[in-house]
Each structure stands twice: as structure tokens, then as C-alpha cells.
Design a protein around this motif. Structure first.
Motif, short mmCIF file in Angstrom:
data_model
loop_
_atom_site.label_atom_id
_atom_site.label_comp_id
_atom_site.label_asym_id
_atom_site.label_seq_id
_atom_site.Cartn_x
_atom_site.Cartn_y
_atom_site.Cartn_z
N ASN A 26 0.83 -1.20 0.00
CA ASN A 26 0.00 0.00 0.00
C ASN A 26 0.87 1.25 0.00
O ASN A 26 0.64 2.19 -0.77
CB ASN A 26 -0.92 0.02 1.23
N ALA A 27 1.86 1.27 0.89
CA ALA A 27 2.74 2.43 1.00
C ALA A 27 3.55 2.63 -0.28
O ALA A 27 3.73 3.76 -0.75
CB ALA A 27 3.67 2.27 2.20
N ALA A 28 4.01 1.53 -0.87
CA ALA A 28 4.79 1.63 -2.10
C ALA A 28 3.93 2.16 -3.25
O ALA A 28 4.40 2.96 -4.08
CB ALA A 28 5.38 0.27 -2.45
N ARG A 29 2.70 1.71 -3.34
CA ARG A 29 1.80 2.18 -4.40
C ARG A 29 1.48 3.66 -4.27
O ARG A 29 1.27 4.36 -5.27
CB ARG A 29 0.50 1.38 -4.38
N LEU A 30 1.44 4.15 -3.03
CA LEU A 30 1.12 5.55 -2.80
C LEU A 30 2.12 6.47 -3.49
O LEU A 30 1.74 7.49 -4.08
CB LEU A 30 1.09 5.83 -1.29
N ALA A 31 3.39 6.09 -3.44
CA ALA A 31 4.43 6.92 -4.05
C ALA A 31 4.27 7.05 -5.56
O ALA A 31 4.67 8.06 -6.15
CB ALA A 31 5.81 6.36 -3.71
N GLY A 32 3.69 6.03 -6.18
CA GLY A 32 3.54 6.05 -7.63
C GLY A 32 2.18 6.49 -8.13
O GLY A 32 1.90 6.34 -9.33
N ALA A 33 1.34 6.99 -7.24
CA ALA A 33 -0.04 7.32 -7.62
C ALA A 33 -0.32 8.82 -7.59
O ALA A 33 -1.48 9.22 -7.51
CB ALA A 33 -1.00 6.59 -6.68
N ARG A 34 0.72 9.63 -7.69
CA ARG A 34 0.52 11.08 -7.52
C ARG A 34 -0.44 11.66 -8.55
O ARG A 34 -1.31 12.46 -8.22
CB ARG A 34 1.87 11.79 -7.60
N ARG A 35 -0.29 11.27 -9.81
CA ARG A 35 -1.16 11.83 -10.84
C ARG A 35 -2.61 11.45 -10.58
O ARG A 35 -3.51 12.30 -10.66
CB ARG A 35 -0.74 11.35 -12.22
N ARG A 36 -2.86 10.18 -10.28
CA ARG A 36 -4.22 9.73 -10.03
C ARG A 36 -4.82 10.44 -8.82
O ARG A 36 -6.00 10.80 -8.82
CB ARG A 36 -4.22 8.22 -9.81
N LEU A 37 -4.01 10.66 -7.79
CA LEU A 37 -4.52 11.31 -6.59
C LEU A 37 -4.87 12.77 -6.84
O LEU A 37 -5.71 13.34 -6.14
CB LEU A 37 -3.47 11.21 -5.47
#
Length: 240
Positions: A26-37
Motif C-alpha cells: 500500500n505504501a509503495a503504491r502511494l508513491a507512484g499514484a501522484r497523478r491519479r490522486l
């Protein structure tokens, strides 16, 4: 009429033993989801109070609060320290209610409560007791609608809080919390949760949104953050 607690079993061992590796993902995915967020509507400045889970403090929710602040909401920590149940919020929740009242007084508006796990259970108690202070409740992986033994953490709860799940006072609070809320409510839950049975995290008559997530680190899951943002904005947040 009071809601009856569902008779459910705790999640199977295969889910429980994978909780911490999945939480790290979950934490690792957060770093790569900036555009979607960023691809969600801006907030309207309303106050939001974030309540942590069992034994956690405000540090556990720093990413969620930061995200909501960047969207344009006013996200507040609960400032009550580690969540150790009644030891932390008061036997009848009085310390939590005082914190909500303080945020409402500071902002001049009722407060949206977002509670993770045990924090969500407490958010529902506050909404029942002080609906004048609460605008909306969003629970995240909070097993408010089932027997505590439908979790893999009920013994840890008893040890950390000093409360007993069979205590009549605790049982009465559980029954109250499981009743439909007098304010808008959304329950975010996961069938793949390894610590609590996902079916205990929602009740009929209130909005429920399923995500795929572990329990550990659920507040770092970008899918969950997007759902929360959409719920706050009034969008159709059903997870795809």
C-alpha cells in the motif's frame, strides 16, 4: 430498534499472515499514484477530523491528512495520543467530543469525521451522541457491525485498552454504534482484510464501498484515498 451484531468468523489465516507485506505494498503504491490522486475535484474547505486505529496515533494518518489538505479541506489531527479505547477518549467519549467541539468552534462548521478501524467505531459513537457537531462520517475498515470475535485483533484490543468485549457497558456501546447514523455515513471495507471481517464493516441502509486492501496501512492505499476524496465531493465513489 437496535441492530443485531452479525454472527461472523474472523478472516482466515492466509489473509492474516499476509497483512504486513500487503500493508507495505500500500505504501509503495502511494508513491507512484501522484497523478491519479490529483485527478479528483478540489475540496471546499470544510473541517475534517481524522481518527486513528487501535494503538495508533496521529502519525499513522499523516499521509491522509496531508492529501486532504492539499485538496483544499482543513484536515485536523485528533491530538489525543495513541488510541487505547476509553483510556484515550474517556469512558463515555467525552475527550473525543470535546475535541470535535473545539474543531467545530474554530472553523464555525460541523465536522466530517474519518475514522480508521477503531477510530471509525469512535466516530460513529460521536455522531450518535453529538450529531449537532458532526456533518458526515466515513469509516475505513471499521468492524462496527459485528461481534468483536469476528476479528483477529479482539484479544489485542482487550490487552491494550483494558476493556473486555463481554463487559455489559462495552456491549451496550457496540449496540449503539451499530445503529444507523443520524448523519450521512459511508463505510469503506475490504473482503480481503486479514484482521477484521469485511462484512462487519457495513450495515444495510448506509452507503458501503468495497476496495481491495489489507487492513494494515489501509489509510495509505491510493484506492482508499481516492474513494475518500470522491465521497467528500459527493461523487459516485464506487470503486472500479
Amino acid at each position: 430498534m437496535a441492530a443485531r451484531a452479525l454472527k461472523l468468523k474472523p478472516p482466515p489465516a492466509r489473509l492474516w499472515i499476509s497483512e504486513w507485506p500487503r500493508g507495505a505494498i500500500n505504501a509503495a503504491r502511494l508513491a507512484g499514484a501522484r497523478r491519479r490522486l490529483r485527478e479528483v475535484p478540489r475540496g471546499d474547505g470544510r473541517p475534517v477530523l481524522v481518527l486513528p486505529g487501535l494503538f495508533n496515533s496521529d502519525r499513522s494518518n499523516f499521509a491522509l491528512r496531508g492529501y486532504l489538505n492539499r485538496l483544499g479541506y482543513r484536515a485536523f489531527p485528533w491530538v489525543l495520543g495513541r488510541n487505547l479505547g476509553a483510556r484515550t477518549i474517556g469512558v463515555e467519549g467525552e475527550r473525543l467530543f470535546a475535541r470535535i467541539a473545539a474543531v467545530a468552534a474554530e472553523t464555525g462548521a460541523p465536522v466530517t469525521l474519518i475514522g480508521v478501524s477503531l477510530g471509525g467505531i469512535m466516530a460513529r459513537l460521536a455522531a450518535h451522541r453529538r450529531p449537532d457537531l458532526v456533518r458526515e462520517v466515513i469509516t475505513v475498515s471499521s468492524p462496527f457491525a459485528g461481534d468483536p470475535r469476528a476479528t483477529n485483533v479482539w484479544r489485542a484490543f482487550e490487552w491494550l485498552t483494558g476493556e473486555r468485549i463481554d463487559d455489559p457497558r462495552v456491549a451496550a456501546l457496540r449496540e449503539e454504534i451499530a445503529r444507523p447514523l443520524p448523519v450521512p455515513a459511508t463505510a469503506i471495507w475490504s473482503a480481503s482484510d486479514g484482521l477484521v471481517n469485511g462484512r462487519a464493516c457495513r450495515i444495510g441502509g448506509e452507503r458501503a464501498i468495497e476496495v481491495v486492501s489489507s487492513h494494515v496501512g489501509v489509510q495509505l492505499n491510493p484506492d482508499v484515498l481516492v474513494v475518500i476524496a470522491k465521497v467528500l465531493n459527493g461523487q459516485n465513489a464506487d470503486h472500479d
